[in-house]
Scaffold this motif. Sequence first.
Motif, PDB file in Angstrom:
ATOM      1  N   ILE A 172       0.880  -1.179   0.000  1.00  0.00           N
ATOM      2  CA  ILE A 172       0.000   0.000   0.000  1.00  0.00           C
ATOM      3  C   ILE A 172       0.914   1.225   0.000  1.00  0.00           C
ATOM      4  CG2 ILE A 172      -1.922   1.170   1.152  1.00  0.00           C
ATOM      5  CD1 ILE A 172      -2.260  -1.364   2.910  1.00  0.00           C
ATOM      6  N   PRO A 173       1.283   1.722  -1.171  1.00  0.00           N
ATOM      7  CA  PRO A 173       2.192   2.863  -1.185  1.00  0.00           C
ATOM      8  C   PRO A 173       1.494   4.156  -0.761  1.00  0.00           C
ATOM      9  CG  PRO A 173       1.519   2.327  -3.406  1.00  0.00           C
ATOM     10  CD  PRO A 173       0.876   1.315  -2.505  1.00  0.00           C
ATOM     11  N   ALA A 174       2.294   5.165  -0.463  1.00  0.00           N
ATOM     12  CA  ALA A 174       1.728   6.490  -0.196  1.00  0.00           C
ATOM     13  C   ALA A 174       1.029   6.977  -1.465  1.00  0.00           C
ATOM     14  CB  ALA A 174       2.854   7.447   0.186  1.00  0.00           C
ATOM     15  N   PRO A 175      -0.146   7.599  -1.312  1.00  0.00           N
ATOM     16  CA  PRO A 175      -0.898   8.049  -2.494  1.00  0.00           C
ATOM     17  C   PRO A 175      -0.119   9.077  -3.313  1.00  0.00           C
ATOM     18  CG  PRO A 175      -2.224   8.270  -0.479  1.00  0.00           C
ATOM     19  CD  PRO A 175      -0.834   7.923  -0.053  1.00  0.00           C
ATOM     20  N   GLN A 176      -0.193   8.927  -4.626  1.00  0.00           N
ATOM     21  CA  GLN A 176       0.443   9.856  -5.564  1.00  0.00           C
ATOM     22  C   GLN A 176      -0.556  10.102  -6.683  1.00  0.00           C
ATOM     23  OE1 GLN A 176       3.447  11.146  -5.336  1.00  0.00           O
ATOM     24  NE2 GLN A 176       4.588   9.798  -3.948  1.00  0.00           N
ATOM     25  N   THR A 177      -0.564  11.300  -7.246  1.00  0.00           N
ATOM     26  CA  THR A 177      -1.465  11.522  -8.377  1.00  0.00           C
ATOM     27  C   THR A 177      -0.731  11.393  -9.710  1.00  0.00           C
ATOM     28  OG1 THR A 177      -1.135  13.877  -8.034  1.00  0.00           O
ATOM     29  CG2 THR A 177      -3.194  12.946  -7.201  1.00  0.00           C
ATOM     30  N   ASP A 178       0.566  11.621  -9.712  1.00  0.00           N
ATOM     31  CA  ASP A 178       1.341  11.548 -10.944  1.00  0.00           C
ATOM     32  C   ASP A 178       1.590  10.090 -11.337  1.00  0.00           C
ATOM     33  OD1 ASP A 178       3.256  12.987 -12.917  1.00  0.00           O
ATOM     34  OD2 ASP A 178       4.445  11.369 -12.032  1.00  0.00           O
ATOM     35  N   PHE A 179       1.307   9.774 -12.593  1.00  0.00           N
ATOM     36  CA  PHE A 179       1.374   8.381 -13.056  1.00  0.00           C
ATOM     37  C   PHE A 179       2.771   7.784 -12.880  1.00  0.00           C
ATOM     38  CE2 PHE A 179       1.438   5.179 -16.601  1.00  0.00           C
ATOM     39  CZ  PHE A 179       0.470   4.337 -16.085  1.00  0.00           C
ATOM     40  N   ALA A 180       3.794   8.541 -13.262  1.00  0.00           N
ATOM     41  CA  ALA A 180       5.172   8.025 -13.139  1.00  0.00           C
ATOM     42  C   ALA A 180       5.528   7.775 -11.669  1.00  0.00           C
ATOM     43  CB  ALA A 180       6.154   9.007 -13.776  1.00  0.00           C
ATOM     44  N   LEU A 181       5.073   8.666 -10.802  1.00  0.00           N
ATOM     45  CA  LEU A 181       5.361   8.493  -9.366  1.00  0.00           C
ATOM     46  C   LEU A 181       4.566   7.331  -8.773  1.00  0.00           C
ATOM     47  CD1 LEU A 181       5.553  12.192  -8.080  1.00  0.00           C
ATOM     48  CD2 LEU A 181       7.428  10.610  -8.600  1.00  0.00           C
ATOM     49  N   GLN A 182       3.378   7.088  -9.333  1.00  0.00           N
ATOM     50  CA  GLN A 182       2.604   5.917  -8.893  1.00  0.00           C
ATOM     51  C   GLN A 182       3.331   4.625  -9.250  1.00  0.00           C
ATOM     52  OE1 GLN A 182      -1.237   6.356 -10.802  1.00  0.00           O
ATOM     53  NE2 GLN A 182      -2.081   7.554  -9.110  1.00  0.00           N
TER      54      GLN A 182
END
Length: 225
Positions: free
Chosen positions: A163-173
Motif C-alpha cells: 500500500i504505497p503512499a498516495p500519488q497523483t502523478d502516473f510516473a510516481l505511482q
Amino acid sequence: MPTIAHNLKQINAQIRAAEQIYHRVENSVQLLAVSKTKPASAVASAYQAGQRHFGENYVQEALSKQLELGAFDITWHFIGAIQSNKTKVLATHFDWIHCVDSLKIAQRLSSQRPKFLSPLNICVQVNISDETSKSGVTLDELPDLISQISELPNLILRGVMAIPAPQTDFALQREPYQKLVAAVNALKITGLTTFSFGMSDDLDAAIAEGSTLVRIGTALFGARR
Ligand SMILES: *Cc1c(COP(=O)(O)O)cnc(C)c1O
C-alpha cells in the motif's frame, strides 16, 4: 447513479484494456472487490454480477457479512491490519490474508488454521514508501521472512502486497511498484506469483508494473463515509 453491476463491468474492461496496453497476459490481473464499510447487499449485487473475490478490513464486520452471505460461493480475503488476538478468527474464516508482516503472526495463523481447511493463502506486506506507514517489512527484511514463512505447514505463501503512499502523478505511482517487483524477482523464488497492489486511484500504474491482483473499493462500491 451508476449501479454496482455497471461499475464492475467498467472496472473489468479497464483491467483488460490495461493488460493490453502494458503487454500483460490477458486475464493475468484479478479483481479483488473491497467491500469494507459496505453492506452485505452491496456484496450480493457484485456477486450476482459475477464477482467472486471480496476483501474486508474489519473482522467483526466481515464475519457478519459472511454469515449473511453464507449461501454464496465467495473467496474471502482479509486486507486489514492484523492484531495478534484476532489470528484465530482470521485463520478460521478467511481464504487469504494479505497483510502478514511478522513471523509471529504467520506462526499463529499456521497453528490456528483448522485442519479440515486447505492451507491458508498468505501475502507478505512490504513497506515500499518508508515513513508513511508503520506496517509492512522492508525490502531488506523480506527474504528472511519469506523463507521462515515457507517452512510453516498450514500456510501457502503466494506473494507480496503493498500500500504505497498516495500519488497523483502516473510516473510516481509506478515507481514504488517497479522497485518492489524488481526486488521480488531478484530473489528468484518460485511460487511467489501474487502481486497484490493497485487500488481505485492507481489501477493502471499497478497493472503497468506487474500487479496480479488489484484491490478496488471506491470505484466499484462508491465513496466510503
Ligand atoms: C480500502 C482498501 C482498498 C481499496 O481502496 P479504494 O481506494 O477504495 O479502491 C485497497 N486495499 C486496502 C488494503 C484497503 O484498505
